[in-house]
Design an enzyme around this catalytic site. Structure first.
Site, mmCIF file in Angstrom:
data_model
loop_
_atom_site.group_PDB
_atom_site.id
_atom_site.type_symbol
_atom_site.label_atom_id
_atom_site.label_comp_id
_atom_site.label_asym_id
_atom_site.label_seq_id
_atom_site.Cartn_x
_atom_site.Cartn_y
_atom_site.Cartn_z
ATOM 1 N N VAL A 329 1.070 -1.540 0.174
ATOM 2 C CA VAL A 329 0.137 -0.180 -0.243
ATOM 3 C C VAL A 329 1.013 1.292 -0.176
ATOM 4 O O VAL A 329 0.958 2.168 -0.542
ATOM 5 C CB VAL A 329 -1.460 0.099 1.401
ATOM 6 C CG1 VAL A 329 -1.616 1.031 1.225
ATOM 7 C CG2 VAL A 329 -2.245 -1.286 1.284
ATOM 8 N N ASP A 376 -3.284 23.951 -41.174
ATOM 9 C CA ASP A 376 -3.308 24.350 -42.487
ATOM 10 C C ASP A 376 -4.159 25.499 -42.796
ATOM 11 O O ASP A 376 -3.638 26.355 -41.801
ATOM 12 C CB ASP A 376 -5.119 23.882 -42.420
ATOM 13 C CG ASP A 376 -6.288 24.114 -43.525
ATOM 14 O OD1 ASP A 376 -5.426 23.694 -44.377
ATOM 15 O OD2 ASP A 376 -7.324 24.745 -43.277
ATOM 16 N N ASP A 702 -9.385 23.154 -39.884
ATOM 17 C CA ASP A 702 -10.948 23.370 -39.331
ATOM 18 C C ASP A 702 -12.234 22.599 -40.230
ATOM 19 O O ASP A 702 -12.851 22.580 -40.582
ATOM 20 C CB ASP A 702 -10.791 25.217 -39.542
ATOM 21 C CG ASP A 702 -10.481 25.491 -40.737
ATOM 22 O OD1 ASP A 702 -10.226 24.234 -41.656
ATOM 23 O OD2 ASP A 702 -10.661 27.115 -40.936
ATOM 24 N N GLU A 771 8.320 5.565 3.512
ATOM 25 C CA GLU A 771 7.206 5.108 4.133
ATOM 26 C C GLU A 771 7.989 2.861 3.495
ATOM 27 O O GLU A 771 7.596 2.493 4.754
ATOM 28 C CB GLU A 771 5.891 5.144 3.725
ATOM 29 C CG GLU A 771 5.898 6.286 3.611
ATOM 30 C CD GLU A 771 4.093 6.640 2.808
ATOM 31 O OE1 GLU A 771 3.731 5.904 2.784
ATOM 32 O OE2 GLU A 771 4.089 8.243 2.880
ATOM 33 N N ASP A 801 -0.358 13.725 1.863
ATOM 34 C CA ASP A 801 -0.044 13.307 0.713
ATOM 35 C C ASP A 801 -0.108 14.461 -0.735
ATOM 36 O O ASP A 801 0.768 14.975 -0.971
ATOM 37 C CB ASP A 801 0.751 12.690 0.037
ATOM 38 C CG ASP A 801 1.946 11.563 0.643
ATOM 39 O OD1 ASP A 801 2.748 12.375 1.690
ATOM 40 O OD2 ASP A 801 2.304 10.767 0.183
#
Length: 972
Positions: A329, A376, A702, A771, A801
């Site tokens: 985890v 274009d 377009d 951790e 966090d």
């Protein structure tokens, strides 16, 4: 007849000819009209019979675009759970649930909320899945937009009668009738035409209406925009009328080919998605290796100490599995997808304020990686409005200022200066120019009008043209000289005309004026400069006509060629005084002994802000490329003017490109910056060739013809005002103001977003590594139990966090963000020191926390009391890890500047996040209901102070690193 049938793979004996091959769809323009009718089994006057139509409908199907099946909503949702990190979390949730179930059965779960870890983890998994689903579940609507281009009703000849049918009932061989204002419902070969002009901008990209001509045969390699004997589905008739035999319906039309291309283009993962995939693979692989080491090392240690007793090994294995669950985890940044999504959404909001609408969230970051912009021309780089640039009489050449159709601007002599800021002239000093402007108004069928935000006499408002854009440009030119159509038409009413035709290439009108009490008739002519000049014997010089010598003719033709070489569309003008009242239907023989007035050169002018935008692109290491369906001379002139290309650069036409293999094209794309007269397939090939060369491509456009390339490009950018629905639905981003400069602003935002994403990834993963190492160290140090539960780790990853990470996402742009080349879109997420930083900070994090953990374990077991639990050491570890992240968040705002050197008000959200998160963490420690749920214990003030002291060391370490880097750089 047999040869023709063989060429088109049509069985001679077939009652219903087969024309489904792509070759036939492309080569009808090469056949004569009669041959086309014979091949299609049709009659120009009677059309098809009802039986023919019924048979062909069964064979070819309805005239509509078909759609291939896409992913269903459930498939898209389930696909989100193929992410390796989510799969690992699902496994952790299942194992955690099994362990909780075993505890319940054995009676060891007293005082605990069962399955809370499993529920919390699965909630995070589902939340991440929903976020991914919302990003991907936008159904493709490009094909639906293409379908809307089909005309609902069409007039056809069947059984010798003119009837009106639904467009989807058209079949090959049907004879369609066209008139001004209708939309063409199928592809077809012209049989007859009268002054037929069709606007094909949506299909070919060319702004100017195309004059069609039935009685011509064209070469097989003629580009789509030059097939003047063909009409195409989805285009619009603006003038005249025509009779057409249908050659292609449904997916066999040019519009159908675009639909096929759209459905064949597969979406590639964005750079961010690729980097997140890479990050997930590294994190999961690393955690599995670490879990294997911890479990294996723990079992070996237990086995050696207990003589490999099965019960002891099983108990140790269960304990180690709990440690492994916490490690798994801890290694997964559960809050990262949510933080990234919110960051992209915030970037989207900032881009909207800068007139760029993001349709797909990952496109925000993707913009920052763009290395090439394929643009274009019409409506993107230019105004999509014909604007007169130059006027040349026999003796003088004048430049003209102004934008669009707004009839406000100035004339200046080009012999003095070509700068638009040069002194304007007084028109009354040049009678020949005034006469030329009168010809522009009188020999004109268009209407210039202002959809007023302002009054028509003002320069503001939205000025539009009813009629041909070329004639609209002439009205605008005359308006700049003070010549108004309404007043001229009233004073010199038209009494006769000889209309324009593609064969004559000119138009003449006869107007009636007065000279005293006597009527006066004048004829004005406009059209092809060469053909009109042939009919002139004199030219206008001031108030008189002067004999036109061969030298004058040569000079005029030379001027015409020069203006054409600059990409201008050039028209010639002349007039004649008539001796008597003309007949109501004058013959073209009257068009002789004309007085030459001059040349008018017009252009779909560049947007004024685009030059600066192109320069900024180049400064930022982004290469602009023009891809247009327009003529190469026009494309070259615009590209040179804007700085997209330089003199001598190669122009590659669609015909030349067609002859190149894809491998040959790959070798050319790095040298070519202008592509002219290209078709939709060509645009798609160009984008693919650039991508194969490692370029990260943005495509702006377009028209319908741009849609496949927009979808293929790494980021498609459509125009919001002039863009078709098809292009918008195929794009990732829409420019709300159709301003090329907006792309530069959006690119800057994209770069800022990517920089901030890297910043908070460093922040989040640095702590995650800390951790994991802390949890892995606990059993190795012989401490009783796991220091952090999965639920506590989820709290850290999501809240302590996540909240500061969101604040880091709004850090302002760095000063040089648009003065450097784009970072490689294929660079690793760990590139440029990010990987080493995370590992280094994670180790420092772990060392500090492990020292605190060892001290806290001994301290809490030695200091006991009625209200003191020996498990307080776990809460101290939990609190230290959370508070250390606050110092990390403050220090990481800059890689080089010390925190005291940064203005705290440039991002007050970081300070707010630190205060809020610290308060929440203290609530978990001291509020009883939260204590019970999260498994924490209240700690003393002294213990809290020690936690704060160890946490502050993280901030001190990062600041010292900055000082060391400065010192090291100075020594070098």
């Amino acid at each position: 007849m047999i040869d023709v049938c063989r060429r088109y793979h049509i069985p001679v004996t077939s009652k219903v000819p087969s024309i489904s091959s792509s070759e036939s769809a492309q080569a009808w323009h090469t056949l004569e009209i009669d041959k086309t009718l014979r091949v299609l089994g049709s009659d120009r006057d009677a059309g098809l019979t009802s039986q023919n139509v019924s048979e062909r409908l069964q064979r070819y199907g309805p005239n509509e675009l078909t759609e291939t099946g896409g992913r269903s909503g459930w498939v898209i949702f389930l696909d989100q759970f193929k992410n390796i990190m989510l799969l690992m979390l699902i496994g952790v949730a299942i194992v955690s649930g099994v362990l909780d179930l075993l505890k319940l059965q054995s009676g060891n779960a007293e005082g605990e909320v069962p399955f809370k870890d499993t529920i919390a983890i699965m909630a995070i998994v589902i939340l991440n899945g929903v976020l991914g689903y919302l990003q991907e579940s936008r159904a493709e609507k490009a094909l639906a937009a293409l379908k809307r281009l089909s005309s609902p009703k069409v007039r056809v000849i069947r059984d010798g009668r003119i009837i009106e049918v639904n467009a989807k009932e058209l079949v090959p061989g049907d004879v369609m009738l066209l008139e001004a204002g209708v939309q063409v419902a199928a592809d077809g070969r012209l049989v007859e035409q009268a002054n037929l002009q069709i606007r094909e901008a949506a299909l070919t990209g060319e702004a100017e209406a195309v004059s069609k001509q039935a009685d011509v045969q064209l070469g097989e390699d003629i580009a789509l925009g030059d097939r003047t004997n063909m009409v195409f589905q989805g285009t619009e008739v603006v003038f005249g009328r025509g009779k057409v035999v249908v050659t292609g319906t449904g997916m066999q039309t040019e519009l159908g080919k675009i639909a096929s291309l759209l459905q064949s283009v597969e979406s590639e993962p964005t750079p961010l998605q690729q980097r997140m995939g890479q990050l997930g693979n590294v994190l999961v692989s690393g955690s599995l290796v670490l879990v294997a080491l911890v479990v294996g090392g723990g079992l070996i240690h237990t086995g050696i100490n207990t003589g490999w007793q099965p019960n002891q090994l099983f108990n140790t294995f269960v304990d180690l599995i709990e440690v492994s669950l916490s490690m798994a985890v801890a290694v997964v940044p559960e809050g990262l997808p949510a933080v990234i999504t919110v960051t992209l959404a915030l970037g989207t909001q900032r881009m909207v304020r800068r007139h760029a609408l993001i349709r797909k969230l990952p496109a925000v970051e993707t913009l920052g990686s763009v290395t090439t912009i394929c643009s274009d021309k019409t409506g993107t780089l230019t105004q999509n409005k014909m604007v007169v640039q130059k006027v040349a009489t026999t003796e003088k050449t004048f430049g003209v200022t102004g934008e669009g159709y707004i009839p406000r601007g100035e004339f200046y002599l080009e012999s003095q200066s070509e700068a638009a800021s040069s002194p304007s002239i007084a028109l009354d000093e040049y009678p020949e120019l005034q006469m030329l402007l009168a010809a522009c108004v009188l020999c004109n069928d268009a209407v210039l009008q202002c959809e007023a935000q302002n009054a028509p006499g003002q320069s503001g408002g939205n000025w539009t043209i009813l009629g041909d854009p070329t004639e609209g440009a002439l009205l605008s030119l005359a308006g700049k000289g003070g010549v108004q159509k309404q007043a001229m038409d009233a004073g010199l009413p038209r009494v006769a005309e000889i209309p324009f035709s593609s064969e004559r290439k000119r138009m003449s009108v006869i107007v009636r004026g007065s000279q005293g009490n006597n009527p006066l008739y004048l004829m004005f002519t406009k059209g092809s400069p060469e053909l009109i000049l042939e009919r002139c014997t004199t030219y206008q010089s001031g108030d008189r006509a002067v004999v036109l010598t061969p030298q004058h003719r040569s000079q005029i033709l030379e001027q015409n060629n020069y203006m054409a070489s600059q990409g201008l569309r050039v028209l010639g003008f002349a007039f004649k005084n008539l001796d008597a009242e003309p007949p109501k239907q004058p013959d073209e023989q009257i068009e002789h002994e004309l007085v030459w007035l001059g040349l008018v050169g017009m252009l779909d002018a560049p947007r004024p802000e685009v030059r600066e935008a192109v320069a900024k692109c180049r400064q930022a290491g982004i290469r602009p490329v023009m891809i247009t369906g327009d003529h190469q001379l026009t494309a070259r002139a615009i590209a040179y003017d804007l700085g997209i290309a330089s003199q001598g650069d190669r122009v590659l036409t669609g015909t030349e490109l067609q002859k190149l293999s894809q491998e040959d094209l790959k070798q050319e794309v790095d040298q070519v910056s202008i592509y002219a007269r290209v078709s939709p397939e060509h645009k798609l090939r160009i984008v693919q060739a650039l991508q194969s060369r490692g370029k990260f491509v943005a495509m702006t456009g377009d028209g319908v013809n741009d849609a496949p390339a927009l979808k293929q490009a790494d980021i498609g950018i459509a125009m919001g005002i002039t863009g078709t629905d098809v292009s918008k639905e195929a794009s990732d981003m829409v420019l709300l103001d159709d301003n090329f400069a907006t792309i530069v602003a959006a690119t800057e935002e994209g770069r800022v977003v990517y920089t901030n994403i890297r910043r908070f990834i460093k922040y989040i993963l640095g702590s995650n590594i800390g951790e994991v190492l802390t949890i892995a160290a606990a059993p190795l140090l012989g401490l009783g139990g796991v220091p952090l539960s999965p639920l506590q780790i989820l709290w850290m990853n999501l809240v302590t966090d996540g909240v500061p990470a969101l604040a880091l996402a709004v850090e302002p742009a760095e000063p040089n963000v648009m003065k450097r080349p784009p970072f490689s879109p294929r660079e690793s997420i760990f590139a440029r020191g990010l990987g080493s930083y995370m590992l280094r900070i994670g180790i420092i994090f772990a060392i500090l926390t492990i020292i605190l953990m060892a001290w806290a374990y001994n301290h809490t077991h030695s200091v006991t009391g009625a209200n003191l639990s020996p498990d307080r050491w776990k809460t101290m570890v939990f609190t230290t890890l959370c508070l250390a992240q606050m110092g990390h968040a403050i220090a990481i705002r800059s890689n080089t500047q010390l925190t005291i050197e940064i203005n705290p008000f440039t991002n007050i959200f970081v300070w707010a996040a630190v205060l809020v998160t610290t308060a929440l963490q203290l609530a978990l420690v001291y509020v009883p209901p939260l204590q019970a749920f999260f498994g924490t214990q209240a700690i003393s003030l002294l213990e809290l102070s020690i936690c704060l002291g160890f946490s502050a060391l993280m901030f001190v370490w990062i600041e010292m690193e900055k000082l060391f880097i400065r010192w090291y750089k100075k020594r070098r």
